[in-house]
Enzyme design. Sequence first.
Site, PDB file in Angstrom:
ATOM      1  N   GLN A 118       0.534  -1.440  -0.291  1.00 45.94           N
ATOM      2  CA  GLN A 118       0.108  -0.352  -0.391  1.00 45.94           C
ATOM      3  C   GLN A 118       0.468   1.070   0.284  1.00 45.94           C
ATOM      4  O   GLN A 118       0.356   2.091  -0.393  1.00 45.94           O
ATOM      5  CB  GLN A 118      -0.846   0.001   0.993  1.00 45.94           C
ATOM      6  CG  GLN A 118      -1.436  -0.901   1.609  1.00 45.94           C
ATOM      7  CD  GLN A 118      -2.623  -1.682   2.467  1.00 45.94           C
ATOM      8  OE1 GLN A 118      -3.659  -1.051   3.333  1.00 45.94           O
ATOM      9  NE2 GLN A 118      -1.872  -1.878   4.013  1.00 45.94           N
ATOM     10  N   ILE A 120       3.047   4.200  -0.792  1.00 42.08           N
ATOM     11  CA  ILE A 120       3.561   4.907  -2.175  1.00 42.08           C
ATOM     12  C   ILE A 120       4.978   5.115  -2.127  1.00 42.08           C
ATOM     13  O   ILE A 120       5.070   6.500  -3.413  1.00 42.08           O
ATOM     14  CB  ILE A 120       2.285   6.087  -2.297  1.00 42.08           C
ATOM     15  CG1 ILE A 120       3.196   7.065  -0.559  1.00 42.08           C
ATOM     16  CG2 ILE A 120       1.286   5.870  -2.662  1.00 42.08           C
ATOM     17  CD1 ILE A 120       1.634   8.105  -0.534  1.00 42.08           C
ATOM     18  N   HIS A 138      -1.530   1.142  -4.082  1.00 41.08           N
ATOM     19  CA  HIS A 138      -1.824   2.747  -4.337  1.00 41.08           C
ATOM     20  C   HIS A 138      -1.330   3.644  -5.015  1.00 41.08           C
ATOM     21  O   HIS A 138      -0.767   5.077  -4.831  1.00 41.08           O
ATOM     22  CB  HIS A 138      -2.206   3.040  -2.708  1.00 41.08           C
ATOM     23  CG  HIS A 138      -2.820   2.553  -2.233  1.00 41.08           C
ATOM     24  ND1 HIS A 138      -2.940   3.109  -0.251  1.00 41.08           N
ATOM     25  CD2 HIS A 138      -3.761   2.431  -2.290  1.00 41.08           C
ATOM     26  CE1 HIS A 138      -4.221   2.114   0.150  1.00 41.08           C
ATOM     27  NE2 HIS A 138      -4.887   1.775  -1.198  1.00 41.08           N
ATOM     28  N   CYS A 170       1.864  21.692 -15.094  1.00 34.26           N
ATOM     29  CA  CYS A 170       2.864  21.719 -16.371  1.00 34.26           C
ATOM     30  C   CYS A 170       3.885  22.062 -17.452  1.00 34.26           C
ATOM     31  O   CYS A 170       3.172  22.837 -17.194  1.00 34.26           O
ATOM     32  CB  CYS A 170       1.300  21.015 -16.346  1.00 34.26           C
ATOM     33  SG  CYS A 170       1.513  19.892 -18.157  1.00 34.26           S
ATOM     34  N   SER A 285       3.177  -6.889  13.436  1.00 31.13           N
ATOM     35  CA  SER A 285       2.762  -4.982  13.048  1.00 31.13           C
ATOM     36  C   SER A 285       2.597  -4.712  15.147  1.00 31.13           C
ATOM     37  O   SER A 285       3.426  -6.071  15.623  1.00 31.13           O
ATOM     38  CB  SER A 285       0.974  -5.391  12.515  1.00 31.13           C
ATOM     39  OG  SER A 285       1.309  -3.547  12.299  1.00 31.13           O
TER      40      SER A 285
HETATM   41  P1  CNA Z   1      -1.172   2.812   8.617  1.00 28.90           P
HETATM   42  O1  CNA Z   1      -2.975   3.253   8.784  1.00 28.90           O
HETATM   43  O2  CNA Z   1      -0.653   4.176   9.542  1.00 28.90           O
HETATM   44  O3  CNA Z   1      -1.290   1.750   9.691  1.00 28.90           O
HETATM   45  C1  CNA Z   1       0.570   1.555   9.919  1.00 28.90           C
HETATM   46  C2  CNA Z   1       0.169   0.238  10.824  1.00 28.90           C
HETATM   47  O4  CNA Z   1       1.985  -0.223  10.927  1.00 28.90           O
HETATM   48  C3  CNA Z   1       0.079   0.599  11.716  1.00 28.90           C
HETATM   49  O5  CNA Z   1      -0.944  -0.184  12.839  1.00 28.90           O
HETATM   50  C4  CNA Z   1       1.349   0.764  12.783  1.00 28.90           C
HETATM   51  O6  CNA Z   1       1.345   0.329  14.536  1.00 28.90           O
HETATM   52  C5  CNA Z   1       2.026  -0.070  12.758  1.00 28.90           C
HETATM   53  N1  CNA Z   1       3.792   0.280  12.389  1.00 28.90           N
HETATM   54  C6  CNA Z   1       4.502   1.063  11.557  1.00 28.90           C
HETATM   55  N2  CNA Z   1       5.629   0.997  12.667  1.00 28.90           N
HETATM   56  C7  CNA Z   1       5.983  -0.166  12.659  1.00 28.90           C
HETATM   57  C8  CNA Z   1       6.737  -0.598  13.001  1.00 28.90           C
HETATM   58  N3  CNA Z   1       7.900  -0.306  12.920  1.00 28.90           N
HETATM   59  N4  CNA Z   1       6.858  -2.231  12.791  1.00 28.90           N
HETATM   60  C9  CNA Z   1       5.559  -2.684  13.406  1.00 28.90           C
HETATM   61  N5  CNA Z   1       4.318  -2.318  12.612  1.00 28.90           N
HETATM   62  C10 CNA Z   1       4.871  -0.305  12.509  1.00 28.90           C
HETATM   63  O7  CNA Z   1      -0.910   2.574   7.612  1.00 28.90           O
HETATM   64  P2  CNA Z   1      -1.503   1.756   6.443  1.00 28.90           P
HETATM   65  O8  CNA Z   1      -0.701   0.974   4.915  1.00 28.90           O
HETATM   66  O9  CNA Z   1      -1.748   0.660   6.808  1.00 28.90           O
HETATM   67  O10 CNA Z   1      -2.428   2.345   5.465  1.00 28.90           O
HETATM   68  C11 CNA Z   1      -2.055   2.498   4.118  1.00 28.90           C
HETATM   69  C12 CNA Z   1      -2.308   4.115   4.056  1.00 28.90           C
HETATM   70  C13 CNA Z   1      -0.984   4.078   4.158  1.00 28.90           C
HETATM   71  C14 CNA Z   1      -2.102   3.823   2.386  1.00 28.90           C
HETATM   72  O11 CNA Z   1      -2.920   4.641   1.847  1.00 28.90           O
HETATM   73  C15 CNA Z   1      -0.239   4.380   2.323  1.00 28.90           C
HETATM   74  O12 CNA Z   1      -0.163   5.034   0.859  1.00 28.90           O
HETATM   75  C16 CNA Z   1      -0.479   5.182   3.358  1.00 28.90           C
HETATM   76  N6  CNA Z   1       1.057   5.728   3.933  1.00 28.90           N
HETATM   77  C17 CNA Z   1       2.315   5.191   2.829  1.00 28.90           C
HETATM   78  C18 CNA Z   1       3.445   5.623   3.826  1.00 28.90           C
HETATM   79  C19 CNA Z   1       4.240   4.879   2.183  1.00 28.90           C
HETATM   80  O13 CNA Z   1       4.767   5.099   1.655  1.00 28.90           O
HETATM   81  N7  CNA Z   1       5.336   4.957   3.620  1.00 28.90           N
HETATM   82  C20 CNA Z   1       3.376   6.255   4.459  1.00 28.90           C
HETATM   83  C21 CNA Z   1       2.535   6.978   4.655  1.00 28.90           C
HETATM   84  C22 CNA Z   1       1.244   6.443   4.575  1.00 28.90           C
END
Ligand code: CNA
Length: 326
Positions: A118, A120, A138, A170, A285
Amino acid sequence: ICRELSKRVKLPQYNTIDDVVTLLQNSNNIIVLTGAGISTSLGIPDFRSKTTGLYSQLQHLGLSDPQEVFDISIFREDPTIFYSIAKDILPSTSTFSPTHAFIRLLQDRSKLLTNYTQNIDNIETHAGILPSKLIQCHGSFATATCLECAYQVPCSAIYTDLKSGRVARCDRCVQSLRQAKPTGGGIKRKRSYGGLPPKSHKKKREDYEDSTDEDEDYEVAVAGVMKPDITFFGEDLPDAFSQRLTLHDRDKVDLVLVIGTSLKVAPVSEVVGFLPRETPQVYISREACSHVDFDVDLLGDCDVVVAELCRRLGWELKHEMIPHES
Ligand code: CNA
């Protein structure tokens, strides 16, 4: 109905970390479903972590719901909201986390069926996950497209704008505005004010008549808005997501690993329920996921959990963030 009933019955034979080790040894078609939690150790905030997540930091934008930052209709109305926070989630690094390295290791050992991410941040690519093994559910920051004329550029072309919080425009639209401009140059500028300007602005407007800089400012200001090719709320996921899942993976998968996601964003949140229930499902997680009943929950920092799994498996997980045993 059968699927629903079986969903409520936890498979009894898998409970411990050593069960997961055995599953990893015996599986050759693993689906890894990842979320923002696998990139937090690189300094990229996730969405929903209570104090560090992006949503908790967005109160200052005065949005009723922080998800509005990623809402396509709001972006079309006012792209400045997204651009004001884009730098916070824009990866400024080509490094990857130990968890990315673990997924790469599964690929190298011919055990990875597909990594559905998911994320980006496009970091899977830096980690060497092959395009044929990767579904970016995504989209990603790799490219950006003009909302006006669909001109696509690599995100490096708008990187400076993203970093400075300025709405990227653009180039092709700017060019065609220049070409369409009558030689006198004043007509379009006057239209932008929609009538006579306030008196206090008069001098400035007159100045515009001979000012190339102001012409350029105007042309840039009305050119098409560039949108990074990430999937906003209200947009369709790439076709490859459902095609791969239904036509390629569903009948092959022998283990599901869900890592670092709260599983709160549909339709990705529905993937686990869509896969055959007899396939073991493992959740890695920080906190348990209350709305999905996994066979095994390995709760903690995902980099630590995967390093421990590799240690027990006797697999070498090379990464500078993992301390070596002496
Ligand atoms: P979320 O809803 O923020 O969930 C993240 C989960 O990961 C939470 O349950 C946290 O407790 C857990 N978590 C955080 N750090 C750690 C770690 N080090 N070890 C273990 N668990 C951890 O984000 P989701 O990915 O579930 O939601 C989907 C969204 C987030 C998508 O649409 C993405 O595009 C979007 N997103 C992406 C990024 C990225 O690309 N790095 C950053 C922020 C959001």
